[in-house]
Scaffold this motif. Structure first.
Motif, PDB file in Angstrom:
ATOM      1  N   THR A  31       0.830  -1.129  -0.087  1.00  0.00           N
ATOM      2  CA  THR A  31      -0.080   0.149  -0.021  1.00  0.00           C
ATOM      3  C   THR A  31       0.941   1.323  -0.175  1.00  0.00           C
ATOM      4  O   THR A  31       2.068   1.284   0.353  1.00  0.00           O
ATOM      5  CB  THR A  31      -0.788  -0.098   1.399  1.00  0.00           C
ATOM      6  OG1 THR A  31      -0.111  -0.101   2.278  1.00  0.00           O
ATOM      7  CG2 THR A  31      -1.781  -1.147   1.199  1.00  0.00           C
ATOM      8  N   ASN A  32      -0.033   2.283  -0.102  1.00  0.00           N
ATOM      9  CA  ASN A  32       0.610   3.669  -0.310  1.00  0.00           C
ATOM     10  C   ASN A  32       0.846   4.229   1.419  1.00  0.00           C
ATOM     11  O   ASN A  32      -0.096   4.157   1.890  1.00  0.00           O
ATOM     12  CB  ASN A  32      -0.081   4.670  -0.936  1.00  0.00           C
ATOM     13  CG  ASN A  32       0.675   6.039  -1.178  1.00  0.00           C
ATOM     14  OD1 ASN A  32       1.135   6.588   0.014  1.00  0.00           O
ATOM     15  ND2 ASN A  32       0.400   6.726  -2.265  1.00  0.00           N
ATOM     16  N   LEU A  39      -1.003  -0.518  -4.113  1.00  0.00           N
ATOM     17  CA  LEU A  39      -0.408  -0.019  -4.916  1.00  0.00           C
ATOM     18  C   LEU A  39      -0.308  -1.098  -6.243  1.00  0.00           C
ATOM     19  O   LEU A  39       0.048  -2.387  -5.867  1.00  0.00           O
ATOM     20  CB  LEU A  39       1.196   0.180  -4.560  1.00  0.00           C
ATOM     21  CG  LEU A  39       1.281   1.207  -3.658  1.00  0.00           C
ATOM     22  CD1 LEU A  39       2.786   1.142  -3.395  1.00  0.00           C
ATOM     23  CD2 LEU A  39       0.900   2.528  -4.495  1.00  0.00           C
ATOM     24  N   ALA A  42       3.705  -3.075  -8.213  1.00  0.00           N
ATOM     25  CA  ALA A  42       4.834  -2.995  -7.378  1.00  0.00           C
ATOM     26  C   ALA A  42       5.682  -4.344  -7.855  1.00  0.00           C
ATOM     27  O   ALA A  42       4.932  -5.501  -7.462  1.00  0.00           O
ATOM     28  CB  ALA A  42       4.422  -2.790  -5.836  1.00  0.00           C
ATOM     29  N   GLY A  59      -3.217  -4.634  -4.882  1.00  0.00           N
ATOM     30  CA  GLY A  59      -2.311  -4.224  -4.274  1.00  0.00           C
ATOM     31  C   GLY A  59      -1.777  -5.764  -3.590  1.00  0.00           C
ATOM     32  O   GLY A  59      -0.600  -5.854  -2.944  1.00  0.00           O
ATOM     33  N   CYS A  77       8.544   0.236  -6.664  1.00  0.00           N
ATOM     34  CA  CYS A  77       7.401   0.608  -7.237  1.00  0.00           C
ATOM     35  C   CYS A  77       7.625   1.932  -7.883  1.00  0.00           C
ATOM     36  O   CYS A  77       8.230   2.722  -7.167  1.00  0.00           O
ATOM     37  CB  CYS A  77       5.873   0.861  -6.473  1.00  0.00           C
ATOM     38  SG  CYS A  77       4.592   1.131  -7.514  1.00  0.00           S
ATOM     39  N   TYR A  80       8.124   5.511  -5.821  1.00  0.00           N
ATOM     40  CA  TYR A  80       8.057   5.262  -4.284  1.00  0.00           C
ATOM     41  C   TYR A  80       9.344   4.591  -4.059  1.00  0.00           C
ATOM     42  O   TYR A  80      10.225   4.414  -5.027  1.00  0.00           O
ATOM     43  CB  TYR A  80       7.161   4.102  -3.870  1.00  0.00           C
ATOM     44  CG  TYR A  80       5.600   4.687  -3.992  1.00  0.00           C
ATOM     45  CD1 TYR A  80       4.931   4.930  -3.228  1.00  0.00           C
ATOM     46  CD2 TYR A  80       5.018   4.424  -5.073  1.00  0.00           C
ATOM     47  CE1 TYR A  80       3.531   5.435  -3.164  1.00  0.00           C
ATOM     48  CE2 TYR A  80       3.769   5.031  -5.478  1.00  0.00           C
ATOM     49  CZ  TYR A  80       3.026   5.441  -4.428  1.00  0.00           C
ATOM     50  OH  TYR A  80       1.533   5.787  -4.513  1.00  0.00           O
ATOM     51  N   SER A  99       4.478  -1.159   3.364  1.00  0.00           N
ATOM     52  CA  SER A  99       3.839   0.280   2.984  1.00  0.00           C
ATOM     53  C   SER A  99       4.850   0.996   2.369  1.00  0.00           C
ATOM     54  O   SER A  99       5.969   1.258   3.092  1.00  0.00           O
ATOM     55  CB  SER A  99       3.009   1.153   4.021  1.00  0.00           C
ATOM     56  OG  SER A  99       1.724   0.640   4.427  1.00  0.00           O
TER      57      SER A  99
END
Length: 728
Positions: A31-32, A39, A42, A59, A77, A80, A99
């Motif tokens: 996740t973000n 996400l 990724a 995700g 990702c 990120y 995350s």
């Protein structure tokens, strides 16, 4: 009989159970960190093994067939910061959630094309330009030409009857090596790569290395290398379908099926593209007069590509693959223009294996075969042919075997060594002196990546080539990267080598009263490439400036020669023959920038100045402008289950030089608006809708047919696209 059926069913069940039996697996959710949103795409992988996958639209991911033990798990990702964690994998299923923290740039992305080994973009010693999926979606391209014009000012395309002719920093398609997933795209139309084989809906990312790259990639890589990486396979069994429709009968389709059965993974895809074509002027030049014509500026066409790839993990260290692809394209001309259209067919297949010795050491073996055919397809009765008949004009065959090894000698040296064998054959009845021609190439190459000190790294390599006709050649390359805080400085010297193609040597044909001839006395082309670049990254702004010189000897082009009396009597008015330009050079500057303005807005683009000269005759190289540029502004925002992206893009360039009676191609500015709408959490479905307007200001260069055009845009047009993904 019924009893036998039960026995067979039982046997099939046992086989299926065995195939699906799993070693320990790793499942999880990415996740973000700021929004807690899932996400997509990724990357999750375990260094030192062949194990890797991506997250789905929700995700989620699953890594199968892991032996019990302790591993380092890496998650990355686009946009990120990367995440690493050591984890103990036990029997059965293991869970791993993480995350990722958002990053303001793409410089943490991993690229491979510059050195043949993975590097983060900001640490790549060979300068690499990255076009990622996010940027591709912002452009919403209808074809590969549309995509590259929208994102890179270094590229240009000269329109042609059979397709666009690509340029990179002033050098044409012949000097640009196009790779798809690292494999060379083979087969040409009119001497240029058949770019219609590339479906923009199936592109995940593009890596571009400019300048001579013969040390690593051999012939054709004098202007640069384009590595097109197709969409990542889903970690789950999944079906993806995307359809785009637009003006002038445009319909682009991409369908993909991913299946996983134990250690076997299968990816099947089917692509289809159609257009009705268009005409931007009903007149063409005939000497000093204008006459009416039905000729299309863009001919109607349809094509399809079916491809299949199978991967089998023999172990965590050994992976093997098989792949095959079938492509056909039908280009239709009006009945009043010609008795035939053009038909192209390509069948390619290959196999390979990868063996990981240690965390970074590996050996790969790849074999590929490609057979490209070009036909006339008759649209009416002509001689022995009736409508629908095919008449084969040429067949091109290429077989290649490549062995490569990568060894980490120490913390300061990563050595790549390899060898390659290539055999090419050309067949054409009536267009070659002996109907067939062939040539082979043997090559050995080596490259050392050296960490000199903490802030200085270098790549030193070279390739020794033995060509069947032109003997031996050696092409060295050296690149260096110096890092100082937010500033990166890169320098490159490389020597290029390109043997004349079989067509340039032997092929001849007639078109509209002009006879084009090969020349068996051609010399190989060589180049010396120099580049110096600076890259600056601070907070939410990044930009790079590159100066380069590509000095080419024996550049191959056409020149007009005397037409024989016999050819004049047969209606030939002009004869053009391949020849070597003793000295030519392209030099210039490339500037690229990206910035996050805030409040969801971003700004990006670039500018390219090109000075391309035939130094022997003291004239510019044909078909090259001096100034090219792109500017784009984007907006992006998330609302729970919905994400909006909008992008306004402008492409501009000045006029292009041509040394003939048709004059220069005009300068132009074209604007494009694209919006993308992403819907999540509709498990197991996800949806993306794109819509936009091409050529917002309705610019049309409506000069007569046969003129040199900067763009053949028919004016303002519209498109809409729908992507549906189902993963289970």
């Amino acid at each position: 009989m019924q009893k036998m059926n039960w026995h067979i069913a039982g046997l099939l069940f046992l086989v299926a159970h065995k195939l699906c039996a799993q070693n320990p697996s790793l499942v999880g959710h990415v996740t973000n960190q700021e929004s807690n949103q899932p996400l997509t795409d990724a990357n999750i992988y375990i260094p030192g093994t062949t194990l890797g996958t991506i997250t789905d639209q929700n995700g989620q991911f699953i890594l199968r067939n892991i032996k019990a033990g302790t591993y380092e798990v890496v998650v990355s990702c686009l946009g990120y910061h990367r995440f690493k964690q050591e984890m103990l994998i036990r029997e059965a299923q293991n869970e791993f959630n993480c995350s990722l923290k958002p990053s303001n740039n793409t410089l943490g992305e991993v690229v491979v094309t510059g050195t043949g080994t993975p590097h983060h973009l900001k640490n790549a010693p060979v300068q690499t330009e990255l076009i990622d999926k996010k940027l591709i979606n912002q452009i919403g391209p209808s074809n590969f030409t549309d995509l590259m014009l929208g994102v890179s000012p270094s590229f240009d395309f000269n329109p042609g009857a059979m397709g666009p002719f690509m340029q990179l920093n002033g050098l044409g398609n012949d000097y640009i090596l196009v790779l798809i997933d690292g494999k060379r795209m083979y087969g040409d139309i009119g001497g240029q790569s058949d770019l219609n084989r590339i479906n923009p809906l199936n592109i995940e990312r593009i890596e571009i290395v400019k300048g001579a790259s013969s040390a690593l990639y051999g012939s054709e890589a004098i202007a640069g290398v384009i590595n097109i990486i197709t969409n990542k396979k889903s970690p789950k069994n999944a079906i993806t379908t995307q359809n785009r429709v637009g003006s002038y009968g445009e319909w682009i389709m991409h369908n993909n099926l991913d299946l996983h059965i134990g250690k076997l993974s299968s990816t099947t895809s089917f692509d289809r593209k159609t257009t009705d074509g268009w005409q931007i002027s009903p007149y063409e030049s005939d000497g000093n007069e204008l006459v009416e014509t039905d000729a299309m500026t863009q001919n109607a066409s349809k094509d399809y590509t079916f491809s299949q790839k199978l991967n089998y993990a023999l172990s965590q260290k050994i992976n093997i693959y098989l792949l095959g692809s079938k492509y056909e394209r039908d280009v239709q001309r009006p009945l009043t223009v010609g008795k035939y259209g053009y038909f192209y067919s390509d069948f390619s297949y290959g196999a390979g294996a990868e063996y990981l010795l240690r965390k970074t050491n590996k050996i790969t073996l790849d074999w590929n075969s490609d057979r490209f055919k070009y036909y006339y397809k008759y649209n009416q009765t002509s001689g022995d042919y009736v409508a629908g008949n095919l008449s084969k004009q040429t067949q091109q065959l290429r077989n290649a075997l490549n062995l490569k090894s990568i060894f980490k000698l120490s913390d300061h040296h990563l050595l790549s060594v390899g060898g390659e064998y290539v055999m090419e054959e050309l067949e054409s009845e009536g267009r070659l002196p002996e109907e067939t021609a062939d040539a082979y190439t043997l090559a050995l190459y080596a490259q050392d990546e050296i960490n000199v000190i903490n802030n200085l790294s270098m790549v030193v390599g070279g390739r020794l080539v033995k060509h069947q006709t032109f003997g031996n050649a050696f092409t060295p390359k050296i690149s260096a990267l110096y890092k100082s805080g937010n500033l990166n400085i890169r320098g490159t010297y490389a020597k290029g080598f390109k043997a004349p193609t079989l067509k340039e040597l032997y092929y001849h044909y007639e078109k509209r009263g002009t006879l084009y001839l090969g020349n068996p006395d051609l010399d190989p082309q060589t180049s010396n490439y120099y580049a110096l670049s600076t890259e600056f990254i601070v907070n939410q702004l990044s930009f790079s400036l590159t100066g380069y010189l590509n000095d080419v000897k024996n550049l191959i082009d056409y020149q007009t020669t005397e037409t024989s009396d016999e050819n004049l009597a047969n209606g030939i008015t002009t004869t053009r023959c391949h020849y070597n330009i003793n000295s030519a050079a392209t030099k210039g500057l490339d500037f690229i920038f990206n910035a996050n303005i805030g409040a969801g807005f971003s700004l990006g683009g670039g500018y390219s100045y090109v000075d391309a000269q035939n130094q022997t005759d003291d004239i510019p190289l044909e078909g090259v402008a001096q100034n090219y540029g792109n500017v784009r502004i984007g907006y992006r925002h998330n609302w729970n289950k919905y994400r909006l992206s909008a992008n306004l893009n402008c492409r501009f360039q000045d006029e292009k030089f041509f040394d003939d009676e048709y004059g220069n191609a005009k300068a132009y500015n074209i604007y494009k608006l694209t919006t993308m709408h992403h819907f999540t959490n509709w498990r197991p479905f996800s949806f993306d809708v794109s819509a936009g307007i091409d050529n917002l200001l309705d610019y049309v260069d409506n000069r007569p047919y046969k003129s040199h055009y900067g763009t053949i845009s028919p004016g303002r047009s519209y498109f809409i696209s729908l992507l549906i993904n189902v993963a289970k």
